[in-house]
Design an enzyme around this catalytic site. Sequence first.
Site, PDB file in Angstrom:
ATOM      1  N   GLY A   5      -5.110  -4.495   4.478  1.00  0.00           N
ATOM      2  CA  GLY A   5      -4.454  -5.774   4.295  1.00  0.00           C
ATOM      3  C   GLY A   5      -2.996  -5.595   3.935  1.00  0.00           C
ATOM      4  O   GLY A   5      -2.333  -4.666   4.389  1.00  0.00           O
ATOM      5  N   GLN A  20      -1.094  -4.683   1.151  1.00  0.00           N
ATOM      6  CA  GLN A  20      -0.627  -3.404   0.608  1.00  0.00           C
ATOM      7  C   GLN A  20      -1.181  -2.221   1.391  1.00  0.00           C
ATOM      8  O   GLN A  20      -0.469  -1.254   1.664  1.00  0.00           O
ATOM      9  CB  GLN A  20      -1.019  -3.285  -0.870  1.00  0.00           C
ATOM     10  CG  GLN A  20      -0.218  -4.166  -1.808  1.00  0.00           C
ATOM     11  CD  GLN A  20       1.239  -3.756  -1.912  1.00  0.00           C
ATOM     12  OE1 GLN A  20       1.611  -2.609  -1.675  1.00  0.00           O
ATOM     13  NE2 GLN A  20       2.089  -4.706  -2.271  1.00  0.00           N
ATOM     14  N   SER A  33     -15.392  -5.090  10.073  1.00  0.00           N
ATOM     15  CA  SER A  33     -14.065  -5.543   9.649  1.00  0.00           C
ATOM     16  C   SER A  33     -13.176  -5.874  10.844  1.00  0.00           C
ATOM     17  O   SER A  33     -13.089  -5.114  11.808  1.00  0.00           O
ATOM     18  CB  SER A  33     -13.384  -4.461   8.806  1.00  0.00           C
ATOM     19  OG  SER A  33     -12.040  -4.814   8.543  1.00  0.00           O
ATOM     20  N   HIS A  53      -3.188  -1.906  -8.358  1.00  0.00           N
ATOM     21  CA  HIS A  53      -3.245  -2.874  -9.444  1.00  0.00           C
ATOM     22  C   HIS A  53      -4.315  -2.390 -10.405  1.00  0.00           C
ATOM     23  O   HIS A  53      -5.311  -1.793  -9.995  1.00  0.00           O
ATOM     24  CB  HIS A  53      -3.575  -4.263  -8.891  1.00  0.00           C
ATOM     25  CG  HIS A  53      -3.654  -5.352  -9.922  1.00  0.00           C
ATOM     26  ND1 HIS A  53      -2.794  -5.416 -10.993  1.00  0.00           N
ATOM     27  CD2 HIS A  53      -4.495  -6.424 -10.033  1.00  0.00           C
ATOM     28  CE1 HIS A  53      -3.088  -6.498 -11.724  1.00  0.00           C
ATOM     29  NE2 HIS A  53      -4.117  -7.108 -11.163  1.00  0.00           N
ATOM     30  N   SER A  66      27.614 -25.560 -10.123  1.00  0.00           N
ATOM     31  CA  SER A  66      28.670 -26.414 -10.672  1.00  0.00           C
ATOM     32  C   SER A  66      28.598 -26.471 -12.192  1.00  0.00           C
ATOM     33  O   SER A  66      27.572 -26.157 -12.805  1.00  0.00           O
ATOM     34  CB  SER A  66      28.535 -27.825 -10.112  1.00  0.00           C
ATOM     35  OG  SER A  66      27.395 -28.475 -10.668  1.00  0.00           O
TER      36      SER A  66
END
Length: 341
Positions: free
Chosen positions: A27, A29, A52, A109, A253
């Site tokens: 996928g 990553q 898959s 992760h 601004s």
Amino acid sequence: MPAKIYTDKDADLKVLAGKTVAVIGFGSQGHAHALNLKDSGINVIIGLYPKSKSRSVATDFGFEVYNTAEAVQKADIIQIAVPDLKIAEVYEKDIAPHLNSKKTLLFTHGFAIHFRTIAPPKDIPIIMVAPKGPGHIVRLQFTEGKGVPALIAIYQNPDKNAKKVALAWAKGIGATRGGVFETTFKEETETDLFGEQAVLCGGLSALVYSGYETLVEAGYQPEMAYFEVLHELKLLVDLMSESGISGMRFSISETAKYGDITVGPKIIDASVKKRMQTVLKDIQTGKFANEWIREYKSGLKKYKALLKSGEKHPIEKVGSRLRSLMPWIKKKNLKGAQASY
């Protein structure tokens, strides 16, 4: 003391020479790591389940594709690049039975390790290489000779070689070009979840919804509300990303600056920070992880209902029509970019 930044000179691709790397999942990553490592001269194979949809995609890129268990058996380093809550099933069925002390597990992760949805043997090196960007950017930056910064972490280091492997992997995907920072599985997981929930995804989405609704309910045109609370977000975020908050303020601004520094703190006030601290506590104690795991196991009914509700919010219809008038905005097939296994 500033964190040490690891660059190309600190990593040696020779650490991966003669090794076979299996990327489990193809996928967001997974495909980026696999392609970048392949281009860096590393022997990469792909592991996927038999039906898959990613098998043909990976094959078209020139990879040898195997069933997950066979890929694990063939590999020296196994990257688990499947969604957090699918890791346990894949691990128990196809990975754990084929592990030994000569193999290394690598994650992008820390969720599965930190919240112990899997429990690998103590004699297995366990590392993390987590780029701070989505997979398509990791790939794009690499092809342009640049790199996305990344985090590395070492959870288990029985052979005392884990950090060298992590740095070599980071170099192989181009991360050492952008800078690599060392963390822990705990720190990466908890800060990543907090950022997603409180600021980057959850906090920002809720802020946009509330701003849009406030303007429309006050009688302003939906198109004006969309432009003011969503469309211009990218301009401001880009400025922050390039130059920090002060740099962003330099480019707007004086009126916008004054509103920023005087009204912003009234909206995101001390009560918001207090609720953020509660969110962080729920992450640290595992309350969120347990809730998410229960939701996943129960069929994702609440998850799907909330996503569906978000898709029906009026800002989506207005935004879709306005974006169709802006040819300079790239239209991406985001639904096709989900993590795939």
